[in-house]
Design a protein around this motif. Structure first.
Motif, PDB file in Angstrom:
ATOM      1  N   PRO A 152       0.666  -1.250   0.034  1.00 23.72           N
ATOM      2  CA  PRO A 152       0.110   0.051  -0.249  1.00 23.72           C
ATOM      3  C   PRO A 152       0.940   1.276  -0.111  1.00 23.72           C
ATOM      4  O   PRO A 152       2.036   1.402   0.664  1.00 23.72           O
ATOM      5  CB  PRO A 152      -0.694  -0.136   1.355  1.00 23.72           C
ATOM      6  N   SER A 154       2.801   4.563   1.073  1.00 21.42           N
ATOM      7  CA  SER A 154       2.960   4.917   2.345  1.00 21.42           C
ATOM      8  C   SER A 154       3.923   6.388   2.243  1.00 21.42           C
ATOM      9  O   SER A 154       4.205   6.648   1.288  1.00 21.42           O
ATOM     10  CB  SER A 154       3.728   3.838   3.109  1.00 21.42           C
ATOM     11  N   THR A 173       0.143   4.347   6.172  1.00 21.00           N
ATOM     12  CA  THR A 173      -0.745   4.028   5.275  1.00 21.00           C
ATOM     13  C   THR A 173      -2.155   4.579   5.334  1.00 21.00           C
ATOM     14  O   THR A 173      -2.378   5.007   6.356  1.00 21.00           O
ATOM     15  CB  THR A 173      -0.660   2.591   4.890  1.00 21.00           C
ATOM     16  N   GLU A 189      -4.179   6.697  -0.878  1.00 19.60           N
ATOM     17  CA  GLU A 189      -4.598   5.898  -1.920  1.00 19.60           C
ATOM     18  C   GLU A 189      -5.012   6.762  -2.898  1.00 19.60           C
ATOM     19  O   GLU A 189      -5.120   6.389  -4.337  1.00 19.60           O
ATOM     20  CB  GLU A 189      -5.845   5.069  -1.885  1.00 19.60           C
TER      21      GLU A 189
END
Length: 192
Positions: A152, A154, A173, A189
């Motif tokens: 993911p 970070s 994250t 994200e």
């Protein structure tokens, strides 16, 4: 016709490095007088940097600017000695620094930078987490964020901690929030 730069026969000062100018493919940096050439980043790297710049720009206090991919003289050596110029993926500076460069020429200086951000690329992990972390701390840049766009995504947010260089609270994250050098909250994200 593409002209390839020729390796200098001596270690370069910052002024000599700046005289070289831009190269066509990739980018260059100067480390202790040595010219380093790197390939252009991949699309995911550039997208993460751009999206972060957009988020930061929207929340910056008045008088601050976010700038992508620009040379910064780390001011680690006297002007007549072999110098170090890095090209971070993103910096946040005060508007006065931009005005100074616009009117007087030269480049941004480490003393102008409030936040420096590097986006990790394949092949730059050690450089970003070790070498640049040490150089940016030595240069007195108060905040250094390392964005890793792999799954993911970070952020490692580092801040100067006196004689110890940078300290950090570990990689984050999901959502990243900071209050210093300015308040910001980022959905990591969304940097894809």
């Amino acid at each position: 016709m593409t002209i390839q730069p020729v390796a200098p026969r001596h270690l370069l000062t910052v002024a000599e490095y700046l005289e070289i100018g831009e190269i066509e493919l990739g980018y260059s940096e100067l480390v202790e007088g040595r010219l380093l050439m790197s390939p252009s980043p991949a699309p995911d790297h550039n997208s993460a940097g751009l999206e972060l710049a957009v988020v930061l720009r929207a929340g910056l206090p008045e008088g601050m600017r976010v700038i992508l991919d620009i040379d910064v003289d780390l001011q680690l050596a006297p002007p007549d000695a072999p110098g170090t110029v890095r090209r971070p993926d993103l910096v946040v500076v005060r508007e006065e620094a931009v005005q100074r460069v616009r009117h007087d020429g030269g480049v941004l200086r480490a003393s102008d930078v409030l936040l420096v951000v590097e986006v990790v690329s394949p092949g730059s992990t050690r450089t970003d987490y070790v070498h640049k972390r040490g150089e940016y701390a030595d240069a007195g840049i108060p905040h250094y964020w390392i964005v890793d766009p792999t799954e993911p995504i970070s952020v490692l947010a580092c801040h100067l901690a006196g004689e110890f260089g940078y300290a950090d609270g570990g990689s984050v994250t999901g959502r990243f929030a900071a209050t210093d050098p300015f308040p910001v909250e980022i959905d990591l994200e969304a940097l894809r």
